[in-house]
Structure formats: C-alpha cells, structure tokens
Design a protein around this motif. Structure first.
Motif, PDB file in Angstrom:
ATOM      1  N   ASP A  22       0.813  -1.215   0.000  1.00  0.00           N
ATOM      2  CA  ASP A  22       0.000   0.000   0.000  1.00  0.00           C
ATOM      3  C   ASP A  22       0.849   1.268   0.000  1.00  0.00           C
ATOM      4  O   ASP A  22       0.364   2.345   0.359  1.00  0.00           O
ATOM      5  CB  ASP A  22      -0.961   0.005   1.191  1.00  0.00           C
ATOM      6  CG  ASP A  22      -0.260  -0.151   2.539  1.00  0.00           C
ATOM      7  OD1 ASP A  22       0.933  -0.522   2.548  1.00  0.00           O
ATOM      8  OD2 ASP A  22      -0.899   0.097   3.585  1.00  0.00           O
ATOM      9  N   GLY A  23       2.089   1.149  -0.395  1.00  0.00           N
ATOM     10  CA  GLY A  23       2.949   2.328  -0.450  1.00  0.00           C
ATOM     11  C   GLY A  23       4.367   1.951  -0.788  1.00  0.00           C
ATOM     12  O   GLY A  23       4.664   0.795  -1.140  1.00  0.00           O
ATOM     13  N   ALA A  24       5.253   2.914  -0.691  1.00  0.00           N
ATOM     14  CA  ALA A  24       6.658   2.714  -1.047  1.00  0.00           C
ATOM     15  C   ALA A  24       7.367   1.870   0.005  1.00  0.00           C
ATOM     16  O   ALA A  24       7.027   1.894   1.189  1.00  0.00           O
ATOM     17  CB  ALA A  24       7.360   4.056  -1.189  1.00  0.00           C
ATOM     18  N   SER A  75       4.551   2.339   2.702  1.00  0.00           N
ATOM     19  CA  SER A  75       3.642   1.239   2.997  1.00  0.00           C
ATOM     20  C   SER A  75       3.512   1.095   4.502  1.00  0.00           C
ATOM     21  O   SER A  75       4.330   1.612   5.279  1.00  0.00           O
ATOM     22  CB  SER A  75       4.168  -0.068   2.400  1.00  0.00           C
ATOM     23  OG  SER A  75       5.300  -0.526   3.131  1.00  0.00           O
ATOM     24  N   THR A  76       2.492   0.367   4.946  1.00  0.00           N
ATOM     25  CA  THR A  76       2.310   0.152   6.377  1.00  0.00           C
ATOM     26  C   THR A  76       3.527  -0.545   6.978  1.00  0.00           C
ATOM     27  O   THR A  76       3.965  -0.222   8.085  1.00  0.00           O
ATOM     28  CB  THR A  76       1.049  -0.680   6.635  1.00  0.00           C
ATOM     29  OG1 THR A  76      -0.076  -0.016   6.037  1.00  0.00           O
ATOM     30  CG2 THR A  76       0.793  -0.856   8.120  1.00  0.00           C
ATOM     31  N   ARG A  77       4.091  -1.484   6.224  1.00  0.00           N
ATOM     32  CA  ARG A  77       5.279  -2.200   6.725  1.00  0.00           C
ATOM     33  C   ARG A  77       6.494  -1.270   6.802  1.00  0.00           C
ATOM     34  O   ARG A  77       7.218  -1.268   7.803  1.00  0.00           O
ATOM     35  CB  ARG A  77       5.586  -3.382   5.789  1.00  0.00           C
ATOM     36  CG  ARG A  77       6.866  -4.149   6.151  1.00  0.00           C
ATOM     37  CD  ARG A  77       6.721  -4.873   7.475  1.00  0.00           C
ATOM     38  NE  ARG A  77       7.969  -5.509   7.866  1.00  0.00           N
ATOM     39  CZ  ARG A  77       8.956  -4.924   8.508  1.00  0.00           C
ATOM     40  NH1 ARG A  77       8.840  -3.630   8.849  1.00  0.00           N
ATOM     41  NH2 ARG A  77      10.036  -5.587   8.846  1.00  0.00           N
ATOM     42  N   ALA A  78       6.727  -0.474   5.759  1.00  0.00           N
ATOM     43  CA  ALA A  78       7.875   0.440   5.757  1.00  0.00           C
ATOM     44  C   ALA A  78       7.687   1.548   6.789  1.00  0.00           C
ATOM     45  O   ALA A  78       8.657   2.014   7.399  1.00  0.00           O
ATOM     46  CB  ALA A  78       8.064   1.033   4.371  1.00  0.00           C
ATOM     47  N   PRO A  82      -7.638  -3.393   8.025  1.00  0.00           N
ATOM     48  CA  PRO A  82      -7.372  -3.574   6.592  1.00  0.00           C
ATOM     49  C   PRO A  82      -5.896  -3.774   6.246  1.00  0.00           C
ATOM     50  O   PRO A  82      -5.579  -4.272   5.162  1.00  0.00           O
ATOM     51  CB  PRO A  82      -7.897  -2.276   5.971  1.00  0.00           C
ATOM     52  CG  PRO A  82      -8.917  -1.765   6.933  1.00  0.00           C
ATOM     53  CD  PRO A  82      -8.358  -2.120   8.279  1.00  0.00           C
ATOM     54  N   VAL A  83      -4.977  -3.388   7.131  1.00  0.00           N
ATOM     55  CA  VAL A  83      -3.551  -3.428   6.774  1.00  0.00           C
ATOM     56  C   VAL A  83      -2.708  -4.202   7.780  1.00  0.00           C
ATOM     57  O   VAL A  83      -1.486  -4.243   7.644  1.00  0.00           O
ATOM     58  CB  VAL A  83      -2.977  -2.000   6.640  1.00  0.00           C
ATOM     59  CG1 VAL A  83      -3.619  -1.275   5.463  1.00  0.00           C
ATOM     60  CG2 VAL A  83      -3.155  -1.212   7.938  1.00  0.00           C
TER      61      VAL A  83
END
Length: 500
Positions: A353-355, A380-383, A471-472
C-alpha cells in the motif's frame, strides 16, 4: 545623540546596566528607548516574566536612576535578518519617534543583534561585552535566581528586586525556567501544528463533554489541558453550572492565548470563567481541597510522555488529589494500553500500500514538516513501521521476518494507533499511548488516595480498528492464533473520599 536605543527582553535589570546607562545618558543628554522584545510572551523558559511586570521594573528603575525613558513593547516575530528594522518601525508606530544613526546610539551586548544595527549605520555601545572581563549579563543573573543562588539580589538592580518580591516573581521564574516538561517557547513540543490541534479538539468537544457531564459536580470546575476552551464552552451552557466557577488551565502558549481571545470575544456567558497559564507539574495551582471537579481529556499520556513517565504521572495525580475537595471528582478520559502489554505477539503488516525504501530515514527532524508528512504518507504500512522504530522516542524492541514483526503488544498498538498521523509525525512519535494499562491506573489512583467509581471503564475505538488497522494488519499469538484487537481508551471517574 538624543537617544540610546536599548533592545532586549529585559526580564531582569542589573546594577551594572544602571551605571552604564546613566553614564551614556549623561554623556549625550539622551533619552533611553527600551525596546522590550518578546513582549507578547511570558511563562516560557525564554520569557518567564510578563511584559507588564518588565515595564513596571523599567519605569521604577528609571525613576530611581533619574533616567528619562520610553518603553516600547515589541512582539515576537519569526527569525529574520531584518529584525532591527522591524524593531525601529515598532518604535515609530508606538511613539512617533524615528530613530536614526545621526541621533541614536544602540546599547547592545549581543553580537548578532548589534551587527544588525551596525549594518544600518548605528554606533554601538557593547554594554556588558565592553568590559574586561565581561560583566555578568541579565540572563546570567536570572539563571542564578532560577538555581536558588541568592547572590542574584546583589547583582540585580533594586528596582527589579522590588518588583520581583512584590509580585512573587521569584518562584514563578524558578518554576518556569526549571520546568521539566515545557519547552523554551511554552509548548510541549516545537513540532506540533496548534491550528490543527485546536480544530481537532473543537470537533471532539461534544463527545468529551457527553462522557463527562453526568459526573461533574457544581462548584469550582477545572479543565486541565483545556486547549482553546471548547469543553468549557459547553459547560458554560449548562444551567446546572451557571453558579459555578469554570476554570481552564493550559500550559501551551498558543492555546492559552486563544482561550483569552475567545473570552474577550464574548464566547462565554458565565462571568466566572477564568484561564490560567500553568504547568501543574511545576507545583500546586489551586489551594488544597478547593476544587469540586477536575477534567482532563487526552492529557495524561502527554504528561507520561514529555515528563518522567510514571513518576511525573504520579506527581500529577497527587496534585489533583490535593486540590480536590472531599467528595470531589477527577474525570480523566484518555488513551489506554492493552492488558498484558508486554506480551510478545506477531504483527503482520501490509507492504503493497505504499513505497518500500531500502531502510528508514534518520534525517526527518531536519526536514520541513510538510516534507515529512508527504514522505511518511507515501510509505507502505510495513515500511512505515520501520520508520516508526527510528522516530519513536520510547524504542520498539522487535525482530522481523519479511512482513511479520515480533514485538510487545503495547508497542504494536502504539504503532497502529499512531501510524496515520502523517501531518504531525514527529510530534506524535514523541508520545506513548500505551504506557499504562487499566490495572496500572487502578493501582496508581488507589496509592494516591482516590476511589474509582463503577462508571470507570475501558473501550475500543472500533472505527479506527475497522478503517485504519484491520485492513492493513493482522495480530496473532506466537503460535499463529488470531488475537482480538485490544482496548484503546479509558474513562476514569476518581473520587476523593468524603472523610479524607
């Protein structure tokens, strides 16, 4: 020379200044023009004394020394190399006096400031800096006062000593300068967007008041950390409180100023609405047993975060207990850590969901806030979790394998409840939401002497869970068993016993 321009904050006047200014005035037959900078600031580390007290000391100083003086307030402005010109224009606007290099000498011991006037063609008298060794500057004397060194009285001019003693400014200065929580400019953090902060509090005021209203006792009602006074505005409309004193306490200068402005604009119908600019951790604000209801909304996690965690929070709770009348109540609504917050869990985070840069940045504090917001929002949520581990002031011990992170449940919730605050990222990552669980609060309040009302409870913000977290992210035990999302908020209704 007709004038001696003496710019500065002038919180404290010294005996050396008296000797120097008298000599300058005698040499030139000049009027001293006091440009009192930061005149709209007080109760901050840089500016602990309000302008009207500074002006009073200057006028008394002038009367004692026989100096002819003109005192001009100069409001604080953003840093600019043209500040000398701004000051001169302020003087002209306020007094009609137009100071020029032909009729004015500037008395200034601060090299950077003196250089601004020098570039405009003014002659400079270096005041303290012209001595060998340099004479002690007023700020140095003020720091002696703040440190409890009574020799400040020997260095300060009697006019300052008199005003400080009459208006009890010694303790005020010591409290403000030594404040462990509030920054130099009178806020909890320099990165907070106070305009957005005021708007958010105004939007949520009705919800907060609805939670507290049934527990409020008439009499003296205090909202600590009142923001711009939005909750007190609702209390002001309550017929049952029309005979009550409604008191707002706010430490952040920007918010306190807005409270005063709104009162001046006629927002409050009750004439007994008062605002104080105080930090409760700095000492008692109200007499013992004098307050019937204390309200705190989204405040205690800030005391935990910007102070000394539980030590500061315990001191705050004790201060509230002391000022609460027997039978009175403290209503506290805030975020809350999960039960068993040290429990190790697995948190799987979305990476699509993002970079996903090669690693987190370590330079966000040096970037403009808009650039920080744009960068964080694009991750991203992880980053973003990796970036959080760098910026979060309390540390996030963890191990990671791909999109799955092993960490404490409290740390997981601190990230998940903060990850979408892009616009105030560097401010929010200085605050810990999950420092205390509900059971910890019960123990703390019991230690202080409060009794917890049965109306006290925890809750979970299901909208945030459904729209921002679930959601994430997924949360499981170490064996992969799915876990429910824990509580996020609490309401505490704490009463001081009638026989205490």
């Amino acid at each position: 020379m007709r004038y001696v321009l003496f710019p500065g904050r002038h919180h404290l006047l010294t005996r050396f200044q008296a000797d120097r200014l008298v000599a300058l005035a005698a040499r030139h037959g000049a009027t001293i023009v006091w440009a009192v900078t930061s005149a709209n600031h007080d109760n901050t580390r840089r500016n602990p004394v309000p302008y009207h007290r500074r002006e009073a000391a200057i006028e008394r100083f002038s009367a004692v020394t026989g100096l002819r003086s003109v005192v001009v307030p100069v409001f604080d402005a953003a840093p600019t190399p043209r500040f000398a010109e701004v000051t001169l224009k302020n003087i002209t606007a306020a007094t009609g006096i137009e100071l020029t290099p032909h009729d004015t000498v500037v008395a200034c011991s601060t090299p950077d400031v003196a250089a601004m006037y020098e570039r405009l063609g003014f002659a400079i008298d270096p005041v303290e800096a012209g001595q060998e060794p340099a004479a002690e500057r007023p700020w140095d004397v003020l720091l002696r006062l703040a440190a409890g060194d009574e020799t400040w009285r020997e260095l300060a001019h009697p006019a300052t000593v008199d005003v400080f003693d009459r208006y009890r400014l010694v303790e005020t200065v010591r409290t403000v300068v030594n404040d462990p929580v509030v920054g130099d400019e009178g806020g909890l953090t320099a990165t907070r967007d106070y305009r957005a902060y005021v708007e958010a509090f105004a939007d949520s005021a009705a919800r907060k008041w609805a939670v507290a209203r049934e527990h409020v006792q008439p009499g003296r009602v205090v909202d600590i950390g009142c923001g711009a006074g939005a909750v007190l505005e609702l209390a002001d409309r309550e017929p049952a409180l029309r005979e009550s004193d409604l008191i707002g306490v706010e430490v952040a200068r920007h918010l306190f100023d807005e409270c005063v402005h709104r009162k001046a604009q006629g927002v409050f119908a009750n004439p007994n609405v008062f605002f104080y600019r105080r930090n409760v951790l700095g000492g008692a604000v109200f007499p013992a047993r004098s307050i019937n209801t204390t309200l705190t909304f989204a405040l205690t996690h800030e005391i935990w975060s910007y102070g000394d965690q539980e030590k500061s929070l315990r001191a705050f709770a004790q201060a509230i207990y002391e000022h609460t009348a027997p039978g009175g109540v403290w209503i506290n609504s805030d975020v809350c850590g999960p039960d068993d917050r040290d429990r190790q869990v697995l948190l799987r985070l979305e990476h699509g969901d993002g970079a996903n840069p090669g690693g987190p940045r370590h330079d966000l504090a040096r970037l403009p806030s808009a650039q920080v917001a744009e960068y964080v929002a694009g991750l991203s949520t992880r980053a973003r979790f990796d970036q959080f581990t760098v910026d979060f002031a309390f540390g996030v011990p963890h191990t990671a394998q791909g999109d799955t992170v092993r960490l404490a449940l409290g740390d997981a919730m601190d990230y998940l409840t903060r990850k979408d605050y892009h616009a105030s990222w560097l401010s929010e990552t200085r605050e810990q939401f999950c420092g205390l669980a509900y059971a910890d609060w019960r123990r703390l309040l019991d230690d202080v002497g409060f009794e917890l009302d049965p109306a006290s409870r925890t809750s979970r913000n299901d909208w945030i869970v459904a729209n921002r977290i679930a959601p994430v992210a997924t949360l499981t035990d170490l064996d992969g068993t799915p876990l429910d999302w824990p509580v996020t908020h609490l309401l505490l209704v704490a009463r001081r016993p009638l026989n205490s």
